[in-house]
Design an enzyme around this catalytic site. Structure first.
Site, mmCIF file in Angstrom:
data_model
loop_
_atom_site.group_PDB
_atom_site.id
_atom_site.type_symbol
_atom_site.label_atom_id
_atom_site.label_comp_id
_atom_site.label_asym_id
_atom_site.label_seq_id
_atom_site.Cartn_x
_atom_site.Cartn_y
_atom_site.Cartn_z
ATOM 1 C CE LYS A 55 7.276 3.211 7.859
ATOM 2 N NZ LYS A 55 7.072 2.747 9.253
ATOM 3 C CB SER A 70 4.922 -0.571 8.708
ATOM 4 O OG SER A 70 5.462 0.435 9.542
ATOM 5 C CB SER A 83 7.065 -0.314 12.109
ATOM 6 O OG SER A 83 5.828 -0.924 11.853
HETATM 7 N N1 GLN Z 1 2.922 -4.324 13.047
HETATM 8 C C1 GLN Z 1 2.343 -3.418 13.990
HETATM 9 C C2 GLN Z 1 1.042 -2.892 13.453
HETATM 10 O O1 GLN Z 1 0.625 -3.355 12.455
HETATM 11 C C3 GLN Z 1 3.298 -2.299 14.284
HETATM 12 C C4 GLN Z 1 3.361 -1.312 13.188
HETATM 13 C C5 GLN Z 1 4.262 -0.177 13.501
HETATM 14 O O2 GLN Z 1 5.108 -0.240 14.395
HETATM 15 N N2 GLN Z 1 4.052 0.901 12.791
HETATM 16 O O3 GLN Z 1 0.429 -2.031 13.984
#
Ligand code: GLN
Length: 470
Positions: free
Chosen positions: A67, A142, A166
């Protein structure tokens, strides 16, 4: 299609270790696929195989999608943000270094929501990622690039980060396995910070064994991250075929907004748990429903502090007319996307004097209540089971206008993040041709147990992810 693509990463690594496959050949196969990826999964792909990959290494030279949130020395590492455009770190994140050292060289940097803020990958500063099961739909986020690349056979395996879901949510939406480890199990050194008390990195893989294998080589204390810990046991490769004597607590199937197709696939998987000898009961997590509200105070609060460093002085982009204030303002105005700005404003507000206790303080108390709920639940059951996401993959653009609808994607994953406990998502089946994820969570440092249970269940479910390999 090369039959090598049919192999899991562990199987490919075994072939290399047995001398039946050259690591460079495996690397080139995936390098070419990554370079030709049309889903938007990658932001950078390696030029060629690294010069020496020891075929005898534990991970067998199987290349790794990383990532874009992880710093890799000399390689663009931007957290998919325009504010870090052109930034090449002078060092490599500990997790990446450990995996490369164990024989999983970096294949490429995968696309993601900017600074890991999002659930659909549409917040990337470099364009969205598409879901290989249906390219009109999102891969989740994400870590959407990592999930799409693995599901499409454009990476043998990948790592991502999970702050509130994410890793698990994109794994669910792409029909693969994703593990969010116990907070502190893996070093955060070299991970571009979003919300430091929640961020954890973990694997996204085709099956549970691959996740365990990557996890085994990521864990452990790192003197560069004071919140990292020695993992208390050996990380084992899962082998269970039965679930005899394991108690499963089910939560969330009755919650509002869960799609009927998701409930159906999860119920079918739960029936398999019972067939395999596990006991099943419904449980309550009385405060979990407040998880999202607490998370969307705490995570933006931490993000507003972490993102203060992007001021045009030290990293990446610098805009403005030479005057210091204009440099700060224009760099941040031009460099950050809309969601990141929203979070910075929310977080700054929540931490402002006069509101600090009403928002941040209260959210911290909710976090403790949720951790207590899990502690109580784990007095009665060994594993908590929930859907990973209330819905299957949604259409691109469907939730971009409505941040609150987007935030609901993480309803089932955020509570475990707040409690710091490990959880794995595995494919439970399909609903209208799209993957459904089932989440298994356990107490801190119970990865061996939840991965073993996930493995037994995975064998019984027999999910076929092949449809996503174009
Ligand atoms: N979707 C969640 C957010 O927008 C979690 C994102 C994540 O785990 N990095 O914060």
């Amino acid at each position: 299609m090369s039959e090598l693509l049919e192999l899991t990463a562990a199987q490919a690594g075994e072939r290399v270790r047995a001398g039946e496959l050259k690591p460079a050949e495996l690397f080139e196969l995936y390098r070419d696929r990554a370079a030709a990826d049309e889903l938007g999964s990658y932001l950078w792909v390696a030029d060629g195989a690294p010069p020496e990959i020891a075929p005898a290494s534990p991970l067998g030279g199987v290349p790794l999608g990383v990532k874009d949130l992880f710093c890799v020395k000399g390689v663009p590492s931007m957290a998919a943000s325009r504010i870090l455009e052109g930034y090449k770190p002078p060092y490599t994140a500990t997790a990446v270094e450990r995996l490369a050292g164990a024989g999983a060289p970096v294949l490429g940097k995968t696309n993601m929501d900017e600074f890991a803020m999002g659930s659909s990958n549409e917040n990337s500063g470099f364009g969205p990622v598409r879901n290989p099961w249906d390219t009109e739909r999102v891969p989740g986020g994400s870590s959407g690039g990592s999930a799409a690349a693995v599901a499409a056979g454009n990476a043998p395996w990948a790592i991502g980060t999970d702050t509130g879901g994410s890793i698990r949510q994109p794994a669910a939406l792409c029909g693969i396995v994703g593990l969010k480890p116990t907070y502190g199990a893996v070093s955060r050194y070299g991970m571009i910070a979003f919300a430091s008390s929640l961020d954890q990195c973990g694997p996204l893989t085709r099956d549970v064994t691959d996740s365990a294998l990557l996890f085994r080589h990521m864990v452990g204390r790192d003197r560069c991250d004071s919140t990292s810990l020695d993992y208390p046991q050996e990380v084992e490769l899962p082998g269970a075929e039965k679930l005899d004597g394991i108690r499963f607590g089910i939560w969330g199937l009755e919650e509002e907004g869960v799609e009927p197709g998701v409930v159906e696939s999860c119920r079918a998987a739960i029936a398999k748990i019972e067939e395999l000898g596990g006991s099943v009961e419904e449980i309550e997590l009385p405060h979990a429903a407040y998880g999202l509200s607490a998370y969307y105070v705490l995570a933006p609060a931490e993000a507003s502090a972490n993102l203060a460093r992007y001021d045009g002085v030290r990293y990446g982009r610098r805009n403005g007319n030479g005057d210091l204030t204009s440099m700060y303002e224009e760099t941040r105005h031009d460099g950050f996307g809309a969601e990141v700005k929203r979070r910075i404003m929310l977080g700054t507000y929540a931490l402002s004097s006069g509101y600090y206790d009403a928002y941040y303080g209260r959210a911290q108390r909710v976090r403790t209540k949720i951790a207590d709920d899990f502690r109580e639940a784990f007095g009665r059951v060994d594993v908590v089971v929930t859907p990973t996401s209330p819905t299957v993959a949604f259409k691109l653009g469907e939730r971009t206008e409505n941040p609150l609808a987007m935030y609901l994607s993480d309803y089932f994953t955020v509570p475990m993040s707040l409690a710091g406990i490990p959880a794995v998502s595995i494919p439970a089946g399909l609903s209208d041709g799209l993957p459904v994820g089932l989440q298994l969570a356990g107490p801190a440092f119970s990865e061996n147990r939840i991965l073993d249970a996930a493995h037994a269940l995975e064998q019984a479910i027999g999910f076929d992810g092949g449809a996503a390999h174009a």
